[in-house]
Scaffold this motif. Structure first.
Motif, PDB file in Angstrom:
ATOM      1  N   TYR A 101      -5.226 -10.713  -2.273  1.00  0.00           N
ATOM      2  CA  TYR A 101      -3.944 -10.016  -1.869  1.00  0.00           C
ATOM      3  C   TYR A 101      -3.965 -10.373  -0.374  1.00  0.00           C
ATOM      4  O   TYR A 101      -5.075 -10.009   0.276  1.00  0.00           O
ATOM      5  N   SER A 102      -2.792 -10.363   0.295  1.00  0.00           N
ATOM      6  CA  SER A 102      -2.817 -10.227   1.467  1.00  0.00           C
ATOM      7  C   SER A 102      -2.702  -8.993   2.223  1.00  0.00           C
ATOM      8  O   SER A 102      -2.647  -8.210   1.335  1.00  0.00           O
ATOM      9  N   ALA A 103      -3.070  -9.042   3.458  1.00  0.00           N
ATOM     10  CA  ALA A 103      -3.396  -7.598   4.054  1.00  0.00           C
ATOM     11  C   ALA A 103      -2.043  -6.813   4.020  1.00  0.00           C
ATOM     12  O   ALA A 103      -2.062  -5.499   3.690  1.00  0.00           O
ATOM     13  N   ARG A 104      -0.805  -7.355   4.189  1.00  0.00           N
ATOM     14  CA  ARG A 104       0.304  -6.630   4.076  1.00  0.00           C
ATOM     15  C   ARG A 104       0.612  -6.080   2.632  1.00  0.00           C
ATOM     16  O   ARG A 104       1.088  -4.919   2.690  1.00  0.00           O
ATOM     17  N   SER A 105       0.359  -6.867   1.970  1.00  0.00           N
ATOM     18  CA  SER A 105       0.558  -6.633   0.411  1.00  0.00           C
ATOM     19  C   SER A 105      -0.142  -5.329  -0.119  1.00  0.00           C
ATOM     20  O   SER A 105       0.309  -4.395  -0.689  1.00  0.00           O
ATOM     21  N   LYS A 106      -1.683  -5.302   0.447  1.00  0.00           N
ATOM     22  CA  LYS A 106      -2.406  -4.227   0.052  1.00  0.00           C
ATOM     23  C   LYS A 106      -2.033  -2.991   0.690  1.00  0.00           C
ATOM     24  O   LYS A 106      -2.129  -2.043   0.252  1.00  0.00           O
ATOM     25  N   ALA A 107      -1.439  -3.105   1.871  1.00  0.00           N
ATOM     26  CA  ALA A 107      -0.993  -1.836   2.565  1.00  0.00           C
ATOM     27  C   ALA A 107       0.394  -1.367   1.886  1.00  0.00           C
ATOM     28  O   ALA A 107       0.194  -0.109   1.874  1.00  0.00           O
ATOM     29  N   ASP A 108       1.073  -2.178   1.546  1.00  0.00           N
ATOM     30  CA  ASP A 108       2.465  -1.906   0.861  1.00  0.00           C
ATOM     31  C   ASP A 108       1.904  -1.218  -0.252  1.00  0.00           C
ATOM     32  O   ASP A 108       2.722  -0.170  -0.948  1.00  0.00           O
ATOM     33  N   LEU A 109       1.008  -1.790  -1.220  1.00  0.00           N
ATOM     34  CA  LEU A 109       0.658  -1.168  -2.558  1.00  0.00           C
ATOM     35  C   LEU A 109      -0.015  -0.181  -2.623  1.00  0.00           C
ATOM     36  O   LEU A 109      -0.029   0.906  -3.279  1.00  0.00           O
ATOM     37  N   PHE A 110      -0.931   0.212  -1.426  1.00  0.00           N
ATOM     38  CA  PHE A 110      -1.726   1.477  -1.397  1.00  0.00           C
ATOM     39  C   PHE A 110      -0.443   2.616  -1.059  1.00  0.00           C
ATOM     40  O   PHE A 110      -0.787   3.682  -1.587  1.00  0.00           O
ATOM     41  N   GLY A 111       0.229   2.173  -0.177  1.00  0.00           N
ATOM     42  CA  GLY A 111       1.210   3.150   0.201  1.00  0.00           C
ATOM     43  C   GLY A 111       2.156   3.580  -1.252  1.00  0.00           C
ATOM     44  O   GLY A 111       2.585   4.631  -1.282  1.00  0.00           O
ATOM     45  N   MET A 112       2.510   2.704  -1.762  1.00  0.00           N
ATOM     46  CA  MET A 112       3.320   2.883  -3.163  1.00  0.00           C
ATOM     47  C   MET A 112       2.581   3.850  -4.088  1.00  0.00           C
ATOM     48  O   MET A 112       3.112   4.581  -4.567  1.00  0.00           O
ATOM     49  N   ALA A 113       1.235   3.412  -4.295  1.00  0.00           N
ATOM     50  CA  ALA A 113       0.090   4.009  -5.225  1.00  0.00           C
ATOM     51  C   ALA A 113       0.053   5.338  -4.855  1.00  0.00           C
ATOM     52  O   ALA A 113       0.181   6.471  -5.644  1.00  0.00           O
ATOM     53  N   THR A 114      -0.087   5.615  -3.482  1.00  0.00           N
ATOM     54  CA  THR A 114      -0.005   7.212  -3.133  1.00  0.00           C
ATOM     55  C   THR A 114       1.008   7.962  -3.489  1.00  0.00           C
ATOM     56  O   THR A 114       1.008   9.041  -3.854  1.00  0.00           O
ATOM     57  N   SER A 115       2.498   7.307  -2.973  1.00  0.00           N
ATOM     58  CA  SER A 115       3.631   8.175  -3.417  1.00  0.00           C
ATOM     59  C   SER A 115       3.763   8.262  -4.602  1.00  0.00           C
ATOM     60  O   SER A 115       4.162   9.632  -5.187  1.00  0.00           O
ATOM     61  N   VAL A 116       3.535   7.389  -5.582  1.00  0.00           N
ATOM     62  CA  VAL A 116       3.833   7.472  -7.107  1.00  0.00           C
ATOM     63  C   VAL A 116       2.977   8.469  -7.593  1.00  0.00           C
ATOM     64  O   VAL A 116       3.186   9.534  -8.480  1.00  0.00           O
ATOM     65  N   ARG A 117       1.574   8.365  -7.182  1.00  0.00           N
ATOM     66  CA  ARG A 117       0.441   9.307  -7.565  1.00  0.00           C
ATOM     67  C   ARG A 117       1.028  10.760  -7.276  1.00  0.00           C
ATOM     68  O   ARG A 117       0.763  11.594  -8.176  1.00  0.00           O
TER      69      ARG A 117
END
Length: 307
Positions: free
Chosen positions: A253-269
Protein backbone atom coordinates in the motif's frame (compact mmCIF):
# COMPACT_ATOMS: atom_id res chain seq x y z
CA UNK A 1 -71.83 13.93 58.67
CA UNK A 2 -72.42 11.96 55.45
CA UNK A 3 -71.75 15.07 53.38
CA UNK A 4 -68.24 15.22 54.82
CA UNK A 5 -67.34 11.70 53.54
CA UNK A 6 -66.20 12.67 49.98
CA UNK A 7 -64.16 15.50 51.38
CA UNK A 8 -62.49 13.15 53.86
CA UNK A 9 -61.71 10.63 51.08
CA UNK A 10 -60.10 13.36 48.99
CA UNK A 11 -58.03 14.38 51.95
CA UNK A 12 -56.79 10.76 52.32
CA UNK A 13 -55.96 10.33 48.58
CA UNK A 14 -54.16 13.66 48.27
CA UNK A 15 -51.07 12.61 50.27
CA UNK A 16 -50.94 9.35 48.28
CA UNK A 17 -50.96 11.28 45.00
CA UNK A 18 -48.24 13.57 46.28
CA UNK A 19 -46.13 10.56 47.26
CA UNK A 20 -46.62 8.88 43.83
CA UNK A 21 -45.25 11.87 41.95
CA UNK A 22 -41.76 11.73 43.55
CA UNK A 23 -41.76 7.95 43.13
CA UNK A 24 -42.58 8.34 39.41
CA UNK A 25 -39.70 10.77 38.99
CA UNK A 26 -37.39 8.23 40.60
CA UNK A 27 -38.37 5.38 38.24
CA UNK A 28 -39.19 7.08 34.93
CA UNK A 29 -35.78 8.61 34.03
CA UNK A 30 -33.81 5.38 34.74
CA UNK A 31 -36.32 3.39 32.68
CA UNK A 32 -35.92 5.86 29.81
CA UNK A 33 -32.12 5.67 30.05
CA UNK A 34 -32.15 1.85 30.07
CA UNK A 35 -34.42 1.70 27.00
CA UNK A 36 -32.20 4.25 25.22
CA UNK A 37 -29.08 2.21 26.03
CA UNK A 38 -30.72 -0.94 24.61
CA UNK A 39 -31.77 0.87 21.42
CA UNK A 40 -28.25 2.24 20.87
CA UNK A 41 -26.65 -1.14 21.60
CA UNK A 42 -29.02 -3.27 19.53
CA UNK A 43 -29.86 -0.90 16.67
CA UNK A 44 -27.19 1.76 16.16
CA UNK A 45 -24.29 -0.62 16.83
CA UNK A 46 -25.24 -3.19 14.16
CA UNK A 47 -26.15 -0.39 11.74
CA UNK A 48 -22.61 1.00 12.01
CA UNK A 49 -21.18 -2.48 11.30
CA UNK A 50 -23.31 -3.02 8.19
CA UNK A 51 -21.72 -2.33 4.79
CA UNK A 52 -23.37 0.96 3.66
CA UNK A 53 -25.55 0.89 0.55
CA UNK A 54 -23.49 3.82 -0.82
CA UNK A 55 -20.09 2.37 0.12
CA UNK A 56 -17.15 3.39 -2.06
CA UNK A 57 -13.39 3.16 -1.48
CA UNK A 58 -10.19 3.87 -3.38
CA UNK A 59 -6.73 2.55 -2.50
CA UNK A 60 -3.38 3.30 -4.13
CA UNK A 61 -0.64 0.64 -4.25
CA UNK A 62 2.99 0.66 -5.32
CA UNK A 63 5.11 -2.08 -6.82
CA UNK A 64 8.68 -2.71 -7.89
CA UNK A 65 8.37 -5.13 -10.78
CA UNK A 66 10.22 -7.06 -13.48
CA UNK A 67 8.50 -8.23 -16.66
CA UNK A 68 9.11 -9.92 -19.99
CA UNK A 69 6.76 -11.18 -22.70
CA UNK A 70 8.46 -14.45 -23.69
CA UNK A 71 10.61 -17.04 -21.89
CA UNK A 72 13.69 -16.06 -23.91
CA UNK A 73 13.41 -12.29 -23.53
CA UNK A 74 15.32 -10.19 -20.99
CA UNK A 75 13.52 -8.77 -17.98
CA UNK A 76 12.73 -5.06 -17.79
CA UNK A 77 12.61 -3.53 -14.29
CA UNK A 78 10.22 -0.69 -13.49
CA UNK A 79 8.11 0.93 -10.79
CA UNK A 80 4.36 1.00 -11.13
CA UNK A 81 1.30 2.30 -9.29
CA UNK A 82 -1.87 0.35 -8.70
CA UNK A 83 -5.35 1.66 -8.05
CA UNK A 84 -8.22 -0.33 -6.56
CA UNK A 85 -11.73 1.15 -6.56
CA UNK A 86 -14.72 -0.54 -4.88
CA UNK A 87 -18.28 0.74 -5.25
CA UNK A 88 -21.63 -0.70 -4.20
CA UNK A 89 -23.91 -0.69 -7.25
CA UNK A 90 -27.00 -2.01 -5.47
CA UNK A 91 -28.00 -3.43 -2.11
CA UNK A 92 -30.95 -5.71 -1.43
CA UNK A 93 -31.41 -6.92 2.13
CA UNK A 94 -28.16 -8.37 3.42
CA UNK A 95 -26.43 -8.62 0.03
CA UNK A 96 -24.64 -5.84 -1.84
CA UNK A 97 -23.41 -6.01 -5.42
CA UNK A 98 -19.95 -4.46 -5.45
CA UNK A 99 -18.05 -3.46 -8.57
CA UNK A 100 -14.33 -3.72 -7.94
CA UNK A 101 -11.72 -2.45 -10.37
CA UNK A 102 -7.94 -2.65 -10.20
CA UNK A 103 -5.29 -1.42 -12.63
CA UNK A 104 -1.50 -1.07 -12.69
CA UNK A 105 0.26 1.78 -14.50
CA UNK A 106 3.97 2.42 -14.98
CA UNK A 107 5.60 5.76 -14.22
CA UNK A 108 5.43 6.53 -17.95
CA UNK A 109 1.62 6.10 -17.95
CA UNK A 110 1.47 2.70 -19.63
CA UNK A 111 -1.31 0.45 -18.31
CA UNK A 112 0.14 -3.01 -17.71
CA UNK A 113 -2.85 -4.73 -16.18
CA UNK A 114 -6.46 -4.03 -15.32
CA UNK A 115 -9.55 -5.98 -14.39
CA UNK A 116 -13.10 -5.27 -13.26
CA UNK A 117 -15.41 -7.71 -11.50
CA UNK A 118 -18.79 -7.89 -9.81
CA UNK A 119 -18.94 -9.37 -6.32
CA UNK A 120 -21.94 -10.38 -4.25
CA UNK A 121 -21.03 -9.42 -0.68
CA UNK A 122 -22.81 -10.16 2.60
CA UNK A 123 -23.22 -6.76 4.23
CA UNK A 124 -22.78 -8.18 7.75
CA UNK A 125 -19.98 -10.73 7.36
CA UNK A 126 -18.32 -9.20 4.23
CA UNK A 127 -18.13 -12.72 2.75
CA UNK A 128 -18.60 -13.48 -0.93
CA UNK A 129 -22.13 -14.80 -1.48
CA UNK A 130 -22.64 -17.73 -3.86
CA UNK A 131 -25.03 -17.01 -6.72
CA UNK A 132 -24.20 -13.31 -6.91
CA UNK A 133 -21.56 -11.45 -8.88
CA UNK A 134 -19.99 -12.50 -12.17
CA UNK A 135 -18.30 -15.60 -10.67
CA UNK A 136 -19.13 -18.03 -7.89
CA UNK A 137 -16.63 -16.99 -5.22
CA UNK A 138 -15.87 -18.10 -1.67
CA UNK A 139 -14.10 -16.58 1.33
CA UNK A 140 -14.00 -12.96 2.42
CA UNK A 141 -14.31 -10.05 0.03
CA UNK A 142 -13.44 -7.73 2.93
CA UNK A 143 -12.94 -8.28 6.64
CA UNK A 144 -15.95 -7.88 8.95
CA UNK A 145 -16.18 -5.58 11.97
CA UNK A 146 -15.68 -7.32 15.30
CA UNK A 147 -13.28 -9.75 13.63
CA UNK A 148 -12.99 -12.85 15.80
CA UNK A 149 -11.29 -16.15 15.21
CA UNK A 150 -9.30 -16.77 12.06
CA UNK A 151 -10.52 -16.00 8.56
CA UNK A 152 -9.08 -18.72 6.32
CA UNK A 153 -9.66 -17.33 2.84
CA UNK A 154 -10.02 -14.01 1.04
CA UNK A 155 -11.06 -13.56 -2.59
CA UNK A 156 -10.95 -10.00 -3.88
CA UNK A 157 -9.78 -8.44 -7.17
CA UNK A 158 -6.13 -8.35 -6.16
CA UNK A 159 -5.76 -11.93 -7.37
CA UNK A 160 -7.91 -13.92 -9.77
CA UNK A 161 -8.56 -16.58 -7.15
CA UNK A 162 -8.77 -17.14 -3.39
CA UNK A 163 -5.84 -16.45 -1.10
CA UNK A 164 -5.38 -18.76 1.87
CA UNK A 165 -4.98 -17.01 5.23
CA UNK A 166 -3.30 -17.94 8.49
CA UNK A 167 -3.29 -15.73 11.58
CA UNK A 168 0.30 -14.70 12.30
CA UNK A 169 0.32 -12.27 15.24
CA UNK A 170 -1.10 -9.16 16.87
CA UNK A 171 0.91 -6.00 16.32
CA UNK A 172 0.56 -2.46 17.67
CA UNK A 173 1.03 0.11 14.89
CA UNK A 174 0.52 3.84 15.47
CA UNK A 175 -1.46 3.12 18.63
CA UNK A 176 -3.79 0.55 17.02
CA UNK A 177 -3.67 -3.15 17.82
CA UNK A 178 -3.84 -4.95 14.49
CA UNK A 179 -4.43 -8.58 13.59
CA UNK A 180 -1.76 -9.65 11.10
CA UNK A 181 -2.53 -12.45 8.65
CA UNK A 182 -0.12 -14.21 6.34
CA UNK A 183 -1.57 -15.14 2.94
CA UNK A 184 -0.40 -17.56 0.29
CA UNK A 185 -1.58 -18.44 -3.18
CA UNK A 186 -0.04 -21.22 -5.26
CA UNK A 187 -0.41 -22.46 -8.83
CA UNK A 188 -3.27 -20.11 -9.60
CA UNK A 189 -4.27 -20.59 -13.24
CA UNK A 190 -4.22 -17.13 -14.84
CA UNK A 191 -3.99 -18.19 -18.47
CA UNK A 192 -7.12 -16.22 -19.40
CA UNK A 193 -5.83 -13.15 -17.60
CA UNK A 194 -2.61 -13.07 -19.66
CA UNK A 195 -3.98 -14.22 -23.02
CA UNK A 196 -2.68 -10.96 -24.54
CA UNK A 197 0.91 -12.29 -24.31
CA UNK A 198 2.50 -13.95 -27.35
CA UNK A 199 1.93 -17.74 -27.39
CA UNK A 200 -0.61 -17.60 -24.51
CA UNK A 201 -2.64 -19.76 -24.55
CA UNK A 202 -1.50 -21.31 -27.86
CA UNK A 203 1.82 -22.61 -26.52
CA UNK A 204 1.88 -21.75 -22.82
CA UNK A 205 -0.39 -21.57 -19.86
CA UNK A 206 0.17 -19.16 -16.98
CA UNK A 207 0.44 -19.85 -13.26
CA UNK A 208 0.86 -17.47 -10.32
CA UNK A 209 2.31 -17.84 -6.82
CA UNK A 210 2.26 -15.17 -4.13
CA UNK A 211 2.63 -14.55 -0.43
CA UNK A 212 2.45 -11.60 1.91
CA UNK A 213 0.83 -10.06 4.96
CA UNK A 214 -2.44 -8.25 5.71
CA UNK A 215 -2.83 -5.86 8.66
CA UNK A 216 -6.45 -5.66 9.86
CA UNK A 217 -7.93 -3.41 12.56
CA UNK A 218 -10.32 -5.97 14.09
CA UNK A 219 -13.05 -3.73 15.57
CA UNK A 220 -13.74 -1.87 12.31
CA UNK A 221 -12.61 -4.69 10.02
CA UNK A 222 -10.48 -2.22 8.05
CA UNK A 223 -7.57 -3.60 6.04
CA UNK A 224 -5.02 -0.88 6.74
CA UNK A 225 -1.89 -2.28 5.08
CA UNK A 226 -0.69 -5.04 2.79
CA UNK A 227 2.56 -6.40 1.40
CA UNK A 228 2.74 -8.89 -1.43
CA UNK A 229 5.62 -10.74 -3.09
CA UNK A 230 4.63 -12.78 -6.10
CA UNK A 231 5.53 -14.08 -9.51
CA UNK A 232 3.71 -15.33 -12.60
CA UNK A 233 5.28 -17.97 -14.83
CA UNK A 234 4.81 -19.74 -18.14
CA UNK A 235 3.52 -23.30 -17.87
CA UNK A 236 4.16 -26.16 -20.29
CA UNK A 237 0.66 -27.56 -20.98
CA UNK A 238 2.06 -31.05 -21.64
CA UNK A 239 3.90 -31.42 -18.32
CA UNK A 240 2.21 -28.75 -16.18
CA UNK A 241 5.66 -27.53 -15.09
CA UNK A 242 6.99 -23.98 -15.00
CA UNK A 243 9.32 -22.95 -17.82
CA UNK A 244 10.26 -19.59 -16.35
CA UNK A 245 8.90 -16.45 -14.71
CA UNK A 246 7.70 -13.55 -16.81
CA UNK A 247 6.42 -11.23 -14.06
CA UNK A 248 7.93 -10.71 -10.60
CA UNK A 249 6.75 -8.07 -8.12
CA UNK A 250 6.99 -6.66 -4.62
CA UNK A 251 3.85 -4.66 -3.87
CA UNK A 252 2.53 -2.66 -0.92
CA UNK A 253 0.00 0.00 0.00
CA UNK A 254 1.17 3.55 -0.65
CA UNK A 255 2.07 5.73 2.33
CA UNK A 256 -0.87 8.03 1.61
CA UNK A 257 -3.38 5.17 1.45
CA UNK A 258 -2.03 3.68 4.68
CA UNK A 259 -2.45 7.04 6.44
CA UNK A 260 -6.00 7.40 5.10
CA UNK A 261 -6.91 3.84 6.09
CA UNK A 262 -5.47 4.25 9.60
CA UNK A 263 -7.54 7.39 10.04
CA UNK A 264 -10.69 5.68 8.78
CA UNK A 265 -10.08 2.60 10.96
CA UNK A 266 -9.63 4.79 14.04
CA UNK A 267 -12.82 6.76 13.33
CA UNK A 268 -14.99 3.71 12.59
CA UNK A 269 -13.54 1.87 15.59
CA UNK A 270 -14.43 4.73 17.95
CA UNK A 271 -17.99 4.97 16.59
CA UNK A 272 -18.58 1.23 16.96
CA UNK A 273 -17.14 1.10 20.47
CA UNK A 274 -19.17 4.16 21.47
CA UNK A 275 -22.42 2.67 20.15
CA UNK A 276 -21.92 -0.86 21.42
CA UNK A 277 -20.09 -0.30 24.72
CA UNK A 278 -19.30 3.19 25.96
CA UNK A 279 -22.67 4.95 25.48
CA UNK A 280 -24.82 2.02 26.73
CA UNK A 281 -22.58 1.55 29.77
CA UNK A 282 -22.63 5.29 30.53
CA UNK A 283 -26.43 5.41 30.24
CA UNK A 284 -26.84 2.34 32.46
CA UNK A 285 -24.49 3.82 35.05
CA UNK A 286 -26.44 7.09 35.00
CA UNK A 287 -29.72 5.16 35.38
CA UNK A 288 -28.42 3.26 38.40
CA UNK A 289 -27.05 6.43 39.96
CA UNK A 290 -30.36 8.27 39.45
CA UNK A 291 -32.31 5.32 40.86
CA UNK A 292 -30.04 4.96 43.89
CA UNK A 293 -30.08 8.66 44.76
CA UNK A 294 -33.84 8.88 44.20
CA UNK A 295 -34.62 5.90 46.43
CA UNK A 296 -32.33 7.27 49.10
CA UNK A 297 -34.15 10.61 49.08
CA UNK A 298 -37.54 8.91 49.18
CA UNK A 299 -36.42 6.85 52.15
CA UNK A 300 -35.18 9.91 53.98
CA UNK A 301 -38.38 11.78 53.19
CA UNK A 302 -40.47 8.90 54.50
CA UNK A 303 -38.85 8.89 57.98
CA UNK A 304 -41.22 10.12 60.72
CA UNK A 305 -40.29 13.43 62.23
CA UNK A 306 -39.61 13.62 65.94
CA UNK A 307 -42.42 15.34 67.81
Amino acid sequence: MEADAPHASAMVNAPQARRSIPFLWVLAPPAFLIVTAAIIRLSLGPALERLPADYTASIILESDSRFRQTPDAAFAAFHQEGRRVDQVLSATGDVAIVQSHIDWTTDTGQVNYQTTGLYGVDRKTRQNVAGYGDLSRSGQFMFPPQLKGVADEVWDPYYGGPRHLAFDRNEVVDGLTLAVYRFTIADLDETKTYDYLPDVPERFGVGTDGEGFLWVEPVSGTLVDMTDNGHSFFVDPATGKSIGDFSVWQARYSARSKADLFGMATSVRLRILAAKIWLPVALLALALAWLGIGLLRLRRGARPRAE
